[in-house]
Design an enzyme around this catalytic site. Structure first.
Site, mmCIF file in Angstrom:
data_model
loop_
_atom_site.group_PDB
_atom_site.id
_atom_site.type_symbol
_atom_site.label_atom_id
_atom_site.label_comp_id
_atom_site.label_asym_id
_atom_site.label_seq_id
_atom_site.Cartn_x
_atom_site.Cartn_y
_atom_site.Cartn_z
ATOM 1 N N ALA A 162 -3.351 -3.995 -2.567
ATOM 2 C CA ALA A 162 -4.013 -5.272 -2.860
ATOM 3 C C ALA A 162 -4.471 -6.022 -1.612
ATOM 4 O O ALA A 162 -5.471 -6.735 -1.643
ATOM 5 C CB ALA A 162 -3.075 -6.155 -3.675
ATOM 6 N N HIS A 167 -4.292 3.849 -9.983
ATOM 7 C CA HIS A 167 -4.108 2.894 -11.087
ATOM 8 C C HIS A 167 -5.389 2.699 -11.884
ATOM 9 O O HIS A 167 -5.530 1.713 -12.610
ATOM 10 C CB HIS A 167 -3.587 1.549 -10.554
ATOM 11 C CG HIS A 167 -2.231 1.654 -9.919
ATOM 12 N ND1 HIS A 167 -1.698 0.682 -9.113
ATOM 13 C CD2 HIS A 167 -1.292 2.632 -9.978
ATOM 14 C CE1 HIS A 167 -0.494 1.057 -8.699
ATOM 15 N NE2 HIS A 167 -0.229 2.245 -9.198
#
Ligand SMILES: [Zn+2]
Length: 248
Positions: free
Chosen positions: A23, A120
């Site tokens: 992130a 993901h």
């Protein structure tokens, strides 16, 4: 900046670099880290995959959340960190980027799809859970705009969901295998913006290290694996990587 100089030398000496991004590289493009304190997942309980399958209301709620955050994502563009990695791919120094991010910014920076391994999934499009057919989000939004109608696959009638891996959903086997293959072929493994807490993804840096690769971690905060890395830089990714690679 002696640490950045050290990273520059390691990049120059390496022949097969793999980056592992989390992130932290995307927050520098203005994408909020949903897992961070104050992030959306601390306010709303994540929708588990089993609930998505079992409940039409859970499916509606997941689309409400998706469209509430979609504008922020659409506005985001690759930053200096993404561009530095794209340059390394272009120079054939970097074999692949393994990413925990779902925003598609590595592809947007010019890295070919087959060199971005998304652990993901990807939230910039949707897919049928049964036959994997892809759907544009605009198509879903038009359907959902009418009384929150749920999209179904036009080919097989299956549920359609953003192409992400949800909590409770198994990791994508092909991507996990490819990530392992490129990790084992790497002589330099660079972690960028991941706190390395989400397993099994966070196992790749250790796998690279045990296999003899140099391990570098660039992250604003310390990580659980700082102690085993050959070089740790606690700084902004864009500034660090653009200096280390020599791009803006
Ligand atoms: Zn289908």
């Amino acid at each position: 900046m002696p640490k950045v100089d050290a990273l520059r030398r390691m990049i120059a000496d390496a022949t097969s670099i793999v980056a592992f991004t989390g992130a932290g590289i995307s927050t520098e493009s203005g994408i909020p880290d949903f897992r961070s304190p104050g992030g959306i997942w601390t306010k709303y309980k994540p929708i588990e995959f089993g609930d998505f399958l079992a409940s039409a209301e859970a499916r509606r709620e997941s689309w409400r959340r998706k469209f509430a955050t979609h504008a922020t994502l659409q506005k985001a563009t690759p930053n200096a960190g993404h561009r530095a990695l794209a340059r390394l791919v272009e120079l054939r120094k970097m074999a692949a980027v393994i990413t925990q991010n779902i925003d598609g910014l590595h592809q947007a920076s010019g890295i070919p799809d087959d060199q971005v391994i998304e652990l993901h999934g990807n939230t910039t499009y949707a897919a049928c859970l049964d036959c994997r057919r892809h759907y544009e989000l605009d198509w879903v939004r038009e359907i959902f705009a009418v009384d929150e109608r749920l999209p179904v696959c036009t080919a097989c009638g299956g549920h359609i969901k953003t192409a992400t891996i949800s909590f409770g959903q198994s990791m994508p086997e092909a991507e996990m295998q490819r990530a392992q293959d490129v990790t084992l072929a790497a002589d330099l493994f660079i972690v960028l913006g991941s706190s390395l807490v989400v397993y099994p993804a966070a196992g790749f840096p250790m796998l690279a290290k045990r296999n003899g690769a140099c391990l570098v971690i660039v992250n604003r905060e310390s990580t659980d694996q700082d102690g085993v890395a050959d070089l740790v830089i606690h700084a902004e990714i864009g500034a660090t990587m653009s200096r280390a690679v020599g791009v803006n």
